[in-house]
Design a protein around this motif. Structure first.
Motif, short mmCIF file in Angstrom:
data_model
loop_
_atom_site.label_atom_id
_atom_site.label_comp_id
_atom_site.label_asym_id
_atom_site.label_seq_id
_atom_site.Cartn_x
_atom_site.Cartn_y
_atom_site.Cartn_z
N VAL A 183 0.88 -1.17 0.00
CA VAL A 183 0.00 0.00 0.00
C VAL A 183 0.92 1.21 0.00
O VAL A 183 1.58 1.51 1.00
CB VAL A 183 -0.93 0.02 1.23
N ARG A 184 0.98 1.91 -1.13
CA ARG A 184 1.98 2.95 -1.30
C ARG A 184 1.43 4.33 -0.93
O ARG A 184 0.30 4.67 -1.25
CB ARG A 184 2.50 2.95 -2.74
N TYR A 185 2.28 5.11 -0.26
CA TYR A 185 1.94 6.47 0.16
C TYR A 185 3.01 7.42 -0.36
O TYR A 185 4.13 7.03 -0.65
CB TYR A 185 1.88 6.56 1.69
N LYS A 186 2.65 8.70 -0.44
CA LYS A 186 3.61 9.69 -0.92
C LYS A 186 4.76 9.90 0.06
O LYS A 186 5.86 10.26 -0.34
CB LYS A 186 2.91 11.03 -1.16
N SER A 187 4.49 9.68 1.35
CA SER A 187 5.49 9.98 2.37
C SER A 187 5.23 9.13 3.61
O SER A 187 4.11 8.65 3.82
CB SER A 187 5.43 11.47 2.73
N GLU A 188 6.26 8.94 4.43
CA GLU A 188 6.12 8.09 5.61
C GLU A 188 5.08 8.59 6.62
O GLU A 188 4.36 7.77 7.20
CB GLU A 188 7.47 7.93 6.30
N PRO A 189 4.98 9.89 6.89
CA PRO A 189 3.95 10.32 7.85
C PRO A 189 2.54 9.87 7.46
O PRO A 189 1.74 9.52 8.32
CB PRO A 189 4.09 11.85 7.84
N ASP A 190 2.24 9.88 6.16
CA ASP A 190 0.93 9.40 5.71
C ASP A 190 0.79 7.90 5.97
O ASP A 190 -0.27 7.43 6.39
CB ASP A 190 0.76 9.68 4.21
N ALA A 191 1.85 7.16 5.69
CA ALA A 191 1.83 5.71 5.91
C ALA A 191 1.67 5.39 7.39
O ALA A 191 0.96 4.44 7.77
CB ALA A 191 3.10 5.08 5.37
N MET A 192 2.32 6.16 8.25
CA MET A 192 2.27 5.90 9.69
C MET A 192 0.85 6.02 10.24
O MET A 192 0.46 5.28 11.15
CB MET A 192 3.20 6.86 10.43
N THR A 193 0.08 6.93 9.71
CA THR A 193 -1.30 7.11 10.18
C THR A 193 -2.09 5.82 10.04
O THR A 193 -2.79 5.38 10.97
CB THR A 193 -1.99 8.24 9.40
N ASP A 194 -1.98 5.18 8.88
CA ASP A 194 -2.72 3.94 8.65
C ASP A 194 -2.11 2.76 9.39
O ASP A 194 -2.83 1.85 9.81
CB ASP A 194 -2.79 3.65 7.15
N LEU A 195 -0.79 2.75 9.56
CA LEU A 195 -0.17 1.66 10.31
C LEU A 195 -0.58 1.71 11.78
O LEU A 195 -0.92 0.69 12.38
CB LEU A 195 1.35 1.74 10.18
N LEU A 196 -0.56 2.88 12.37
CA LEU A 196 -0.91 3.02 13.78
C LEU A 196 -2.38 2.69 14.03
O LEU A 196 -2.74 2.22 15.12
CB LEU A 196 -0.59 4.43 14.27
N SER A 197 -3.21 2.93 13.04
CA SER A 197 -4.64 2.64 13.21
C SER A 197 -4.96 1.18 12.93
O SER A 197 -6.07 0.72 13.20
CB SER A 197 -5.46 3.53 12.27
N GLY A 198 -3.99 0.43 12.37
CA GLY A 198 -4.21 -0.97 12.06
C GLY A 198 -4.80 -1.22 10.69
O GLY A 198 -5.11 -2.36 10.35
N ARG A 199 -4.95 -0.17 9.89
CA ARG A 199 -5.49 -0.37 8.54
C ARG A 199 -4.49 -1.10 7.64
O ARG A 199 -4.87 -1.75 6.67
CB ARG A 199 -5.89 0.97 7.92
N VAL A 200 -3.19 -0.94 7.93
CA VAL A 200 -2.15 -1.79 7.33
C VAL A 200 -1.41 -2.45 8.48
O VAL A 200 -1.43 -1.97 9.61
CB VAL A 200 -1.19 -0.98 6.44
N GLN A 201 -0.72 -3.55 8.19
CA GLN A 201 -0.22 -4.39 9.28
C GLN A 201 1.28 -4.27 9.55
O GLN A 201 1.73 -4.55 10.66
CB GLN A 201 -0.58 -5.85 8.97
N LEU A 202 2.05 -3.86 8.56
CA LEU A 202 3.49 -3.75 8.79
C LEU A 202 4.10 -2.73 7.85
O LEU A 202 3.45 -2.23 6.93
CB LEU A 202 4.18 -5.10 8.63
N MET A 203 5.38 -2.44 8.09
CA MET A 203 6.06 -1.40 7.33
C MET A 203 7.56 -1.52 7.55
O MET A 203 8.01 -1.93 8.62
CB MET A 203 5.56 -0.02 7.79
N ASN A 204 8.33 -1.17 6.54
CA ASN A 204 9.77 -0.99 6.69
C ASN A 204 10.01 0.51 6.69
O ASN A 204 9.97 1.15 5.65
CB ASN A 204 10.53 -1.67 5.54
N GLY A 205 10.22 1.08 7.88
CA GLY A 205 10.26 2.53 8.01
C GLY A 205 11.56 3.04 8.59
O GLY A 205 12.31 2.30 9.24
N THR A 206 11.82 4.32 8.38
CA THR A 206 13.03 4.94 8.91
C THR A 206 12.92 5.11 10.43
O THR A 206 11.83 5.15 11.00
CB THR A 206 13.26 6.33 8.29
N SER A 207 14.08 5.25 11.05
CA SER A 207 14.11 5.48 12.49
C SER A 207 13.34 6.75 12.86
O SER A 207 12.67 6.81 13.90
CB SER A 207 15.55 5.58 12.99
N THR A 208 13.42 7.76 12.01
CA THR A 208 12.69 9.01 12.26
C THR A 208 11.20 8.76 12.39
O THR A 208 10.53 9.34 13.25
CB THR A 208 12.95 10.01 11.12
#
Length: 225
Positions: A183-208
């Protein structure tokens, strides 16, 4: 993150001194604000790095540093913005592998030529990535994730906020026979919103993006690279 900050500050100082030394004899530089164009949105690792470097350069050069996010198209929007800018030393691209490697090599007709359209200035830093999962996913190690994904009747969804995360997770899935859906997003902050809510299940993300949430127990880290 501390290593990235240290590299960024040292690079920013060296770039500023070099610019002043070269241009001082010819004209007063800078005489107006400088733009740092980044490929990802506010709150991303690129945004944090650009603002840290910008704060130091403002003190040295005496002009505002404007951080301009241009997320989208795997970094092509930000790079194209800089390509169109006058070559006068007032617009810089905070390039990553997305804009400088993926777009030129994977697009049939890339909108710019990295070697001829841009001039390298300085290396500012790199980032550490973590594979993290939402706490609702019953896995604590990569081995457990692989086994769980293989047994799942439907693909697990993983968020990506940059091309490295997308390519690395796709390779990881293919190498281990896993069923994963990007599930592709323009930027990590957008991706984090859905990951934290459980709408997506995992992510390879930066330490930031992920470390604060891991420490707070909102995400579970399985590996780092």
């Amino acid at each position: 993150m501390l290593r990235i900050i240290a590299v960024a500050l040292a690079a920013a100082l060296s770039v500023a001194l070099a610019v002043v030394a070269v241009d001082a004899a010819a004209q007063a530089y800078p005489s107006k604000p400088i733009r740092f164009v980044i490929s990802f949105g506010a709150g991303s690792a690129s945004d944090a790095l650009a603002r840290i470097a910008g704060q130091e350069l403002e003190q040295i050069l005496g002009q505002p540093i404007i951080v301009l996010p241009k997320p989208g198209a795997d970094g092509a929007l930000s790079a194209s913005e800089v390509k169109r800018a006058p070559p006068d030393g007032y617009t810089f691209l905070f390039g990553t592998n997305s804009a400088l490697a993926v777009v030129p090599n994977l697009q049939a007709e890339p909108p710019y030529n990295v070697l001829s359209d841009f001039t390298p200035v300085s290396f500012l830093g790199d980032n550490t990535f973590f594979i993290v999962v939402h706490p609702s996913l019953p896995v604590n190690t990569l081995a457990e994730l692989i086994a769980y994904a293989k047994a799942s009747p439907t693909p697990l969804n993983y968020a990506t906020g940059n091309t490295y995360a997308f390519a690395s997770m796709a390779t990881f899935a293919a190498s281990n026979g896993m069923k994963l859906e990007a599930v592709r997003y323009k930027s990590e902050p957008d991706a984090m919103t859905d990951l934290l809510s459980g709408r997506v299940q995992l992510m390879n993300g930066t330490s930031t993006a992920v470390l604060a949430h891991v420490k707070a127990g909102r995400l579970r880290a399985l590996s780092t690279s």
